[in-house]
Each structure stands twice: as structure tokens, then as C-alpha cells.
Design an enzyme around this catalytic site. Sequence first.
Site, PDB file in Angstrom:
ATOM      1  N   GLY A 190       0.836  -1.213   0.000  1.00 39.65           N
ATOM      2  CA  GLY A 190       0.000   0.000   0.000  1.00 39.65           C
ATOM      3  C   GLY A 190       0.864   1.253   0.000  1.00 39.65           C
ATOM      4  O   GLY A 190       0.666   2.180  -0.792  1.00 39.65           O
ATOM      5  N   HIS A 191       1.849   1.270   0.891  1.00 36.81           N
ATOM      6  CA  HIS A 191       2.775   2.412   0.936  1.00 36.81           C
ATOM      7  C   HIS A 191       3.522   2.555  -0.390  1.00 36.81           C
ATOM      8  O   HIS A 191       3.719   3.653  -0.901  1.00 36.81           O
ATOM      9  CB  HIS A 191       3.817   2.230   2.040  1.00 36.81           C
ATOM     10  CG  HIS A 191       3.249   2.125   3.428  1.00 36.81           C
ATOM     11  ND1 HIS A 191       3.370   1.003   4.199  1.00 36.81           N
ATOM     12  CD2 HIS A 191       2.557   3.005   4.179  1.00 36.81           C
ATOM     13  CE1 HIS A 191       2.810   1.182   5.374  1.00 36.81           C
ATOM     14  NE2 HIS A 191       2.293   2.402   5.395  1.00 36.81           N
ATOM     15  N   GLN A 240       0.302  10.689  18.235  1.00 37.88           N
ATOM     16  CA  GLN A 240      -0.952  10.159  17.686  1.00 37.88           C
ATOM     17  C   GLN A 240      -1.343   8.814  18.298  1.00 37.88           C
ATOM     18  O   GLN A 240      -2.346   8.237  17.919  1.00 37.88           O
ATOM     19  CB  GLN A 240      -0.891  10.056  16.158  1.00 37.88           C
ATOM     20  CG  GLN A 240       0.015   8.977  15.616  1.00 37.88           C
ATOM     21  CD  GLN A 240       0.214   9.118  14.125  1.00 37.88           C
ATOM     22  OE1 GLN A 240       0.811  10.078  13.630  1.00 37.88           O
ATOM     23  NE2 GLN A 240      -0.293   8.159  13.372  1.00 37.88           N
ATOM     24  N   GLN A 270      -6.579   6.229   0.948  1.00 34.26           N
ATOM     25  CA  GLN A 270      -8.002   6.271   1.304  1.00 34.26           C
ATOM     26  C   GLN A 270      -8.305   5.326   2.470  1.00 34.26           C
ATOM     27  O   GLN A 270      -9.305   5.446   3.150  1.00 34.26           O
ATOM     28  CB  GLN A 270      -8.839   5.865   0.086  1.00 34.26           C
ATOM     29  CG  GLN A 270     -10.339   5.987   0.330  1.00 34.26           C
ATOM     30  CD  GLN A 270     -11.156   5.227  -0.685  1.00 34.26           C
ATOM     31  OE1 GLN A 270     -10.908   5.350  -1.881  1.00 34.26           O
ATOM     32  NE2 GLN A 270     -12.116   4.443  -0.228  1.00 34.26           N
ATOM     33  N   LYS A 271      -7.409   4.368   2.674  1.00 33.18           N
ATOM     34  CA  LYS A 271      -7.569   3.414   3.781  1.00 33.18           C
ATOM     35  C   LYS A 271      -7.854   4.158   5.090  1.00 33.18           C
ATOM     36  O   LYS A 271      -8.674   3.744   5.896  1.00 33.18           O
ATOM     37  CB  LYS A 271      -6.290   2.586   3.879  1.00 33.18           C
ATOM     38  CG  LYS A 271      -5.995   1.970   5.187  1.00 33.18           C
ATOM     39  CD  LYS A 271      -6.467   0.553   5.225  1.00 33.18           C
ATOM     40  CE  LYS A 271      -6.267  -0.115   6.571  1.00 33.18           C
ATOM     41  NZ  LYS A 271      -5.322   0.469   7.463  1.00 33.18           N
ATOM     42  N   ASP A 272      -7.160   5.289   5.299  1.00 29.20           N
ATOM     43  CA  ASP A 272      -7.386   6.111   6.495  1.00 29.20           C
ATOM     44  C   ASP A 272      -8.244   7.301   6.079  1.00 29.20           C
ATOM     45  O   ASP A 272      -7.763   8.443   6.013  1.00 29.20           O
ATOM     46  CB  ASP A 272      -6.049   6.565   7.068  1.00 29.20           C
ATOM     47  CG  ASP A 272      -5.203   5.374   7.483  1.00 29.20           C
ATOM     48  OD1 ASP A 272      -5.439   4.851   8.573  1.00 29.20           O
ATOM     49  OD2 ASP A 272      -4.336   4.937   6.691  1.00 29.20           O
ATOM     50  N   GLN A 293      -8.642  10.420   8.231  1.00 23.53           N
ATOM     51  CA  GLN A 293      -7.380  11.168   8.214  1.00 23.53           C
ATOM     52  C   GLN A 293      -7.310  12.092   6.993  1.00 23.53           C
ATOM     53  O   GLN A 293      -6.915  13.259   7.107  1.00 23.53           O
ATOM     54  CB  GLN A 293      -6.233  10.169   8.200  1.00 23.53           C
ATOM     55  CG  GLN A 293      -4.872  10.744   7.971  1.00 23.53           C
ATOM     56  CD  GLN A 293      -3.786   9.731   8.244  1.00 23.53           C
ATOM     57  OE1 GLN A 293      -3.462   9.438   9.394  1.00 23.53           O
ATOM     58  NE2 GLN A 293      -3.199   9.164   7.207  1.00 23.53           N
ATOM     59  N   SER A 336      -0.089  -2.160   8.238  1.00 25.25           N
ATOM     60  CA  SER A 336       1.095  -2.567   8.999  1.00 25.25           C
ATOM     61  C   SER A 336       0.673  -3.396  10.214  1.00 25.25           C
ATOM     62  O   SER A 336       1.472  -4.158  10.755  1.00 25.25           O
ATOM     63  CB  SER A 336       1.870  -1.337   9.469  1.00 25.25           C
ATOM     64  OG  SER A 336       2.195  -0.531   8.362  1.00 25.25           O
ATOM     65  N   ARG A 337      -0.581  -3.219  10.656  1.00 28.08           N
ATOM     66  CA  ARG A 337      -1.041  -3.945  11.848  1.00 28.08           C
ATOM     67  C   ARG A 337      -1.508  -5.367  11.528  1.00 28.08           C
ATOM     68  O   ARG A 337      -1.782  -6.132  12.456  1.00 28.08           O
ATOM     69  CB  ARG A 337      -2.159  -3.158  12.549  1.00 28.08           C
ATOM     70  CG  ARG A 337      -1.642  -1.877  13.210  1.00 28.08           C
ATOM     71  CD  ARG A 337      -2.681  -1.231  14.109  1.00 28.08           C
ATOM     72  NE  ARG A 337      -2.098  -0.195  14.948  1.00 28.08           N
ATOM     73  CZ  ARG A 337      -2.102   1.106  14.647  1.00 28.08           C
ATOM     74  NH1 ARG A 337      -2.648   1.523  13.528  1.00 28.08           N
ATOM     75  NH2 ARG A 337      -1.564   1.986  15.465  1.00 28.08           N
TER      76      ARG A 337
HETATM   77  P1  AMP Z   1       0.834   4.619   8.022  1.00 29.51           P
HETATM   78  O1  AMP Z   1       2.247   4.209   7.868  1.00 29.51           O
HETATM   79  O2  AMP Z   1      -0.058   3.536   8.510  1.00 29.51           O
HETATM   80  O3  AMP Z   1       0.688   5.908   8.780  1.00 29.51           O
HETATM   81  O4  AMP Z   1       0.317   4.939   6.562  1.00 29.51           O
HETATM   82  C1  AMP Z   1       0.983   5.845   5.731  1.00 29.51           C
HETATM   83  C2  AMP Z   1       0.145   6.121   4.537  1.00 29.51           C
HETATM   84  O5  AMP Z   1      -0.104   4.916   3.823  1.00 29.51           O
HETATM   85  C3  AMP Z   1      -1.237   6.702   4.895  1.00 29.51           C
HETATM   86  O6  AMP Z   1      -1.557   7.743   3.976  1.00 29.51           O
HETATM   87  C4  AMP Z   1      -2.141   5.523   4.734  1.00 29.51           C
HETATM   88  O7  AMP Z   1      -3.472   5.872   4.424  1.00 29.51           O
HETATM   89  C5  AMP Z   1      -1.480   4.819   3.570  1.00 29.51           C
HETATM   90  N1  AMP Z   1      -1.904   3.420   3.520  1.00 29.51           N
HETATM   91  C6  AMP Z   1      -1.895   2.522   4.529  1.00 29.51           C
HETATM   92  N2  AMP Z   1      -2.419   1.346   4.133  1.00 29.51           N
HETATM   93  C7  AMP Z   1      -2.762   1.510   2.830  1.00 29.51           C
HETATM   94  C8  AMP Z   1      -3.362   0.669   1.851  1.00 29.51           C
HETATM   95  N3  AMP Z   1      -3.718  -0.583   2.127  1.00 29.51           N
HETATM   96  N4  AMP Z   1      -3.579   1.184   0.622  1.00 29.51           N
HETATM   97  C9  AMP Z   1      -3.231   2.469   0.323  1.00 29.51           C
HETATM   98  N5  AMP Z   1      -2.668   3.310   1.197  1.00 29.51           N
HETATM   99  C10 AMP Z   1      -2.441   2.841   2.435  1.00 29.51           C
END
Ligand code: AMP
Length: 289
Positions: A36-37, A61, A152-154, A157, A190-191
Amino acid sequence: MKVLQKIADVKQIINHLKQNQTKIAFVPTMGALHQGHLELLKIARNYSDFVVLSIYVNPTQFGKNEDFDKYPRNLDQDISKIQHQNISIDLIFAPTNQDIYPFPESQTPILTFPFLSQKLCGISRPTHFDGVGLVVLKLLNIVQPDYLIMGQKDFQQTVIIQRLIDEFFLDTKLITVPTVREKDGLALSSRNIYLNNDERNQALILFRSLSEIKNHLRVGISDNEIQKILNLHKDLINQTPNLKVDYLEVLNAKDLQPVKQIEKGMKIVIAIAVFVGKTRLIDNFVLEF
Ligand code: AMP
């Protein structure tokens, strides 16, 4: 690809780029990179000549009893993943807490958007989006990107960060990237590594519920009818051992306010959070009618 920790070093590069009018795209993350990242990074490249990735597990956070300490951190592994897939980025910014929060914790300012943050994830994580807003504002001031790329997952946010951009007249355009999923529909997170095999299967309930609810929504449906559908799904999930719904809601996608009736032209979000064992997972569908 440079890896920098110090804000002054990053600013020096950014200032140089600005002088040359180079377009900058920025992907903020907490590391533990997954596909995703990496997708966000690929999209960032489409928008700009210079791609910045930040890797920083932001303490403000996380709530007191959340997983800040056990959140996966491995910068070397993250760099390998990027190199392995030949993802083209220019700079990784990996600051420490001391870099981002140079003043004592007791003096940290509070930046809050209660209108948008005290719902959905904000109910069980009441200070989460204050921390997100604060760190993203700091990061945007350092990186000064033309494009900010988020997932969009978050979804909540992205709504809050769009408001932050508008409220503080920031010169950055938010690009929201559709959620990247496993083949069976599970949103990458990541979780997900916290899940055992059984829980991994159970976690599919989020995608399945969203898919079924989506099929029932149409122009003209009232809040009352929507609530009946949502309650049915909440009951189904809660009756399954090891699963507990945190929230399941249909809201207006622009401002996260309740939907009285779905009307033509309306954009809504179906948002879900479920505890699978001890792990809280989130997902959403955005629909336009
Ligand atoms: P995080 O490291 O969890 O803070 O996520 C960093 C970025 O990656 C945020 O903009 C999330 O929305 C995005 N993100 C996390 N999981 C996905 C996913 N499955 N698909 C697309 N973007 C993601």
C-alpha cells in the site's frame, strides 16, 4: 536516494528544489512499509520530479494504552523493500522524536479539529487525530510539497488533513490513493502482522460487510433504512467469537456528517472498524451516487 534525519539538511535540499521550481511529492508514513505504501510512492512519482518519503512513528498520535512501543520499526528493511521493487524515490526523511518535538512534552501545542475528529476512529482514539494533524503540519512545513499523497484506507485522516490544508492556507494538493488490498479483499495494513492465522481469516469480515452494505445503498434510501442494514451487520459481527465492532457508519464523505437520505450526486463513505482479537482493523468504501 538520500536518507536524512536532520530537518536542517532536508530544508537545505527543499530550498534548492524550490529555487529551481522542481515539483515535490510527499508520502508521510510510519514505516513497516507494505505494498500500500509502495503504491503511494509510485503515484507520487507520477506527480513530481522529486519524491520524499518520511518514516516516523509519531508518539503524539498514539493513546496511552496503544501500540506505540510495539509498533514495528525497521528502517533497513523498509529501504530494502523500496530497492527490491525498484521504486524511485529521492529522499527518505527519518527524524527522531527530538528532531520533531524539540520542546518538552508538557509544552506541546494542541491542534484539534473536534468537528471532524470526535467520531469514527476518534471515539476510541480521542487524541489520535490531534497528533496526526500536528505532525503532518510540521512535516508539511519542512517538506513543502506540491503534492501530498495519502491513502483512502485512512479516510477520516484524509478529510482532516484536507481541512488542515484549507484552514492554514497551505500550498499543497492532497491526492488520495485507493486502498491497496490482498487478493481476497483484506486492506493492507502494517497492523495485519499482529493477526494469527485464524484472525487473518476473520479479518475478511470488514471487506465482506462493506461489499454487502454497498449493494443495499441506493438513491432515495433513508437514514432509518441505512441504520437497519448497519445494525444487522453489527449484530452478525458481534455474534462471532473474537470479533467486536468498534463502529460501522455511513456518513457524508465531504465532512463526515450524518446522511439523512442518499441523494443523487452525493458522495458517501461506509466506514468500519472491528476488533479482531486485540487488533483493531479499519476499512471503508467511498461511493458516489
Ligand atoms: P501509516 O504508515 O499507517 O501511517 O500509513 C501511511 C500512509 O499509507 C497513509 O496515507 C495511509 O493511508 C497509507 N496506507 C496505509 N495502508 C494503505 C493501503 N492498504 N492502501 C493504500 N494506502 C495505504
